[in-house]
Design an enzyme around this catalytic site. Structure first.
Site, PDB file in Angstrom:
ATOM      1  CG  ASP A 452      40.003 -10.296   7.267  1.00  0.00           C
ATOM      2  OD1 ASP A 452      39.469  -9.395   6.530  1.00  0.00           O
ATOM      3  OD2 ASP A 452      41.226 -10.148   7.785  1.00  0.00           O
ATOM      4  CG  ASP A 521      41.355  -3.833  10.543  1.00  0.00           C
ATOM      5  OD1 ASP A 521      40.953  -5.014  11.348  1.00  0.00           O
ATOM      6  OD2 ASP A 521      42.129  -4.074   9.730  1.00  0.00           O
TER       7      ASP A 521
HETATM    8  C1  DGJ Z   1      42.549  -7.554   8.825  1.00  0.00           C
HETATM    9  C2  DGJ Z   1      41.606  -7.853   9.968  1.00  0.00           C
HETATM   10  O1  DGJ Z   1      40.583  -6.920  10.166  1.00  0.00           O
HETATM   11  C3  DGJ Z   1      42.584  -8.252  11.358  1.00  0.00           C
HETATM   12  O2  DGJ Z   1      41.809  -7.996  12.350  1.00  0.00           O
HETATM   13  C4  DGJ Z   1      43.293  -9.241  10.953  1.00  0.00           C
HETATM   14  O3  DGJ Z   1      42.632 -10.335  10.983  1.00  0.00           O
HETATM   15  C5  DGJ Z   1      44.093  -9.200   9.926  1.00  0.00           C
HETATM   16  N1  DGJ Z   1      43.239  -8.734   8.526  1.00  0.00           N
HETATM   17  C6  DGJ Z   1      44.811 -10.279   9.575  1.00  0.00           C
HETATM   18  O4  DGJ Z   1      45.770 -10.527   8.277  1.00  0.00           O
END
Ligand code: DGJ
Length: 695
Positions: A452, A521
């Site tokens: 991430d 997201d």
């Molecule tokens: C952002 C990601 O896109 C989410 O799926 C998740 O992993 C969060 N970060 C966790 O902090």
């Protein structure tokens, strides 16, 4: 032969595409042609003669392959440098040409030299014959002793046939709302798309498609391409005052400078482009095939159905709660259990822990080993979330190395999500993270990593940079690639996912190290339809990770939420503890259906039949390469009744073969494609229709 030379001109050919370059009457290296492959070498036209337009400088009229800033030129150049004596004019002359054969892939290298200074530019053209794509990049070499400052070095300038008005298709969006397709007519002047955020960004994508304004999914001339780069980028589509249209693409020159010492070479990332007369759908399928065949580390490996606990448990993870979820997940047919954020040292909220990549002793007293053993014992693989480029000020790493973050010493360090960015341009930072993650991967049986990257850059300083601090923009990205590649070489079994708060780092550069992208997201299915449709312009379905979550639960039926996610690489992310038996049973049956069509969804040809960006009733179809099996997904979000729903015309089938369309009988491929079928749906309904060749 894909590349040949004729009269100081070069012709590059792929299966269906021709691209011709040559020296014009003024000795400028010019594009002569880009379009359908022509039968004979002499079919390719000579460079246009700019002398036909007196009293104007020729550069506006010359389709220069790689214009440098020099002389009376006001078009957007690919190269701008400052020499040691302050001269900022770069006069490139053609010097030589070479054709190389690299294991069957031909590459043309054209060398240009500055007329006075020891500066050499090599233009590389690689022919991806069966993928119908041309890959270009440039190398800028300092052959002298004095340093040269590069202020812009784009990868390519692409030229479109003169005399037409073009329409640019591109992707735009924001966090939670990425990859919306926009189409706009280009008028005289420049249209600039870019990222200044250190990564590719949620907001725009380094992809383009140009047509003459009337191409459709299935027909019409489309010129398209990408920049394979995961950092700041810039795309300039310029329609000149003489009705020529060109598009340059490269690392963004915003705040960029690169000090090129004597003997050093700077290489740009690749720009990869193609042409098809068969519309936007064919353009996407060309990119999809290339990504799967040539880029992805694990190529055609089918992705497992995963469960990710983030939306269920957020930071409140521990061994018992995760095992509980895993026990439910496996009964639904899930194959990979992914533990997201919250598992490491002091990570109870987003304000601490990033940088300290070892399991929190309270939440995981047995390390990760206890959970992994339980997950493996259930028959699933285990995956883990990390955010290697980040650090919270409240972390052991930051307390020890506060100088490792990107910052200016005299300015506040702006926090976003309470975190700062480690300067991956620094080799010591790269080594530290490699060591940390290598240990994690060596000590634990991890099959999947979600990498991430949750914030954009600010105060882009590198106080103790060994040279020019503005090299950060490029060195950072190469640092990320290096760390990722090193870990991937050491742990080749790991499947990597590129996540950046959703789809903030989706590009053909990252797909050399990552097999998948976390698309957005936003996991609400009806919103996802458009995001996924935009994503599919560039990326194939196996790259597109899509979860079924609880977003929209109570409003959007579970079946619809599944069908949307089944259009990509299926995952589940809802809180399974809240799912009742009927939901779990339905999920199990839909996951089984997905597994049956997974090869053709993930690796087949995708046809966008009716766009969800334009219609509340939409359809997308996947066909396996042998044209024996296909899956049609149809969605209706909300249309006030009485609704007039359109007929659906299938695509990609053999004309004369007979196909059974589940629930509709057996007819020829030609019939299903010409007469179509009608799929009635009520609001917030969807349907998966399977199609099989019968003879
Ligand atoms: C952002 C990601 O896109 C989410 O799926 C998740 O992993 C969060 N970060 C966790 O902090």
């Amino acid at each position: 032969m894909p590349i040949y030379t004729k009269n100081l001109g070069w012709v590059l050919e792929t299966a269906n595409l021709g691209y011709a370059i040559g020296l014009d009457a003024h000795g400028l290296l010019a594009n002569r042609y880009w379009g359908a492959r022509l039968p004979y070498p002499e079919d390719y036209p000579p460079p246009a003669d700019p002398r036909a337009w007196p009293f104007h400088n020729t550069a506006h009229l010359t389709n220069e392959e790689f214009p440098a800033y020099a002389g009376p030129k006001y078009i957007d150049p690919c190269l701008k440098v400052t020499f040691f004596d302050g001269v900022r004019d770069t006069l490139l002359n053609y010097f030589s040409a070479e054709i190389k054969d690299l294991k069957g892939v031909q590459e043309l290298i054209l060398t240009l030299n500055d007329a006075y200074y020891p500066l050499q530019v090599k233009l590389h053209y690689r022919c991806h014959v069966e993928h119908d794509l041309i890959e270009r990049w440039a190398e800028v070499e300092n052959l002298g002793d004095h340093p040269i400052t590069i202020e812009r070095a784009f990868s390519a300038q692409w030229h479109f046939p003169r005399g037409s008005q073009y329409r640019l298709s591109h992707l735009a969006g924001r966090w939670l709302d990425e990859t919306h397709l926009h189409r706009e007519i280009l008028h005289p002047g420049k249209l600039v798309l870019e990222s200044r955020r250190l990564t590719t960004s949620h907001n725009a994508n380094p992809w383009f498609a140009l047509d003459r304004g009337s191409a459709t999914e299935e027909q019409g001339d489309v010129w398209f391409g990408v920049l394979a780069w995961s950092g700041n980028w810039k795309l300039v589509a310029e329609t000149t005052d003489f009705s020529s249209t060109r598009l340059s693409l490269g690392v963004n020159d915003w705040d960029f400078a690169w000090r090129l010492e004597g003997g050093q070479t700077y290489s740009t990332p690749s720009s990869i482009a193609g042409y098809t007369p068969q519309g936007f759908g064919a353009a996407s399928r060309i990119l999809h095939n290339f990504v799967r065949d040539r880029l992805l580390p694990h190529g055609h490996t089918l992705h497992k159905v995963l469960y990710n606990s983030w939306e269920a448990t957020t930071f409140k993870v521990d061994e018992p709660s995760q095992v509980q979820l895993a026990e439910i997940a496996v009964k639904m047919g899930i194959e990979l259990f992914v533990l997201d954020d919250g598992w490491f040292q002091k990570r109870d909220l987003d304000n601490a822990g990033l940088g300290d990549w070892w399991p929190d002793e309270v939440k995981f007293p047995n390390g990760l080993g206890g959970l992994i053993k339980a997950v493996n014992g259930l028959g699933m693989q285990f995956g883990l979330w990390v955010e290697p480029e980040m650090v919270n000020p409240d972390s052991d790493l930051y307390r020890a190395h506060s100088d490792w973050v990107i910052h200016f010493p005299t300015r506040p360090r702006s926090e976003i999500r309470q975190q700062l960015i480690l300067n991956f341009a620094r080799p010591d930072v790269q080594e530290y993270i490699i060591g940390m993650l290598d240990k994690l991967l060596t000590d634990n049986n991890i099959a999947f990593i979600k990498w991430d990257m949750n914030r954009n850059v600010s105060e882009p300083g590198w106080p103790d940079a060994p040279g020019e601090a503005r090299e950060l923009w490029v060195r950072y990205v190469y640092g990320v690639y290096r760390v990722w590649q090193t870990l991937s070489d050491r742990h080749p079994q790991v499947i990597w996912q590129s996540c950046s708060g959703g789809g903030g780092r989706a590009d053909l550069g990252i797909l050399r190290v990552a097999d998948q992208v976390w698309t957005s997201d936003n996991t609400e299915a009806t919103a996802r339809l458009s995001i996924q449709d935009g994503f599919s312009q560039v990326f194939p379905a196996n790259v597109m990770e899509a979860w079924v979550t609880d977003a929209g639960r109570g409003l959007v039926p579970l079946e619809v939420r599944f069908h949307v996610s089944m259009c990509g690489s299926l995952g589940v992310g809802g809180n399974l503890l809240h799912w009742d038996k009927s939901e779990r049973d339905l999920a199990a049956s839909l996951i089984a259906q997905y597994k049956a069509i997974r090869p053709l969804v993930q690796l087949g040809d995708q046809y966008r039949l009716i766009s969800p960006q334009e219609h509340a009733y939409s359809a997308v179809q996947y066909v396996d390469k042998a044209k024996t099996e296909s899956a049609l997904f149809v969605f209706r979000t909300f249309i006030p009744d009485p609704a007039q729903l359109p007929q659906i015309y299938l695509r990609g089938l053999d004309l004369r073969s007979r196909y059974e369309v589940e629930g509709y009988g057996v007819r020829s491929g030609a019939a299903w494609m010409s007469a179509g079928l009608f799929v009635p749906l009520k609001n917030l309904e969807s349907k998966l229709v399977r199609i099989r060749k019968t003879e």
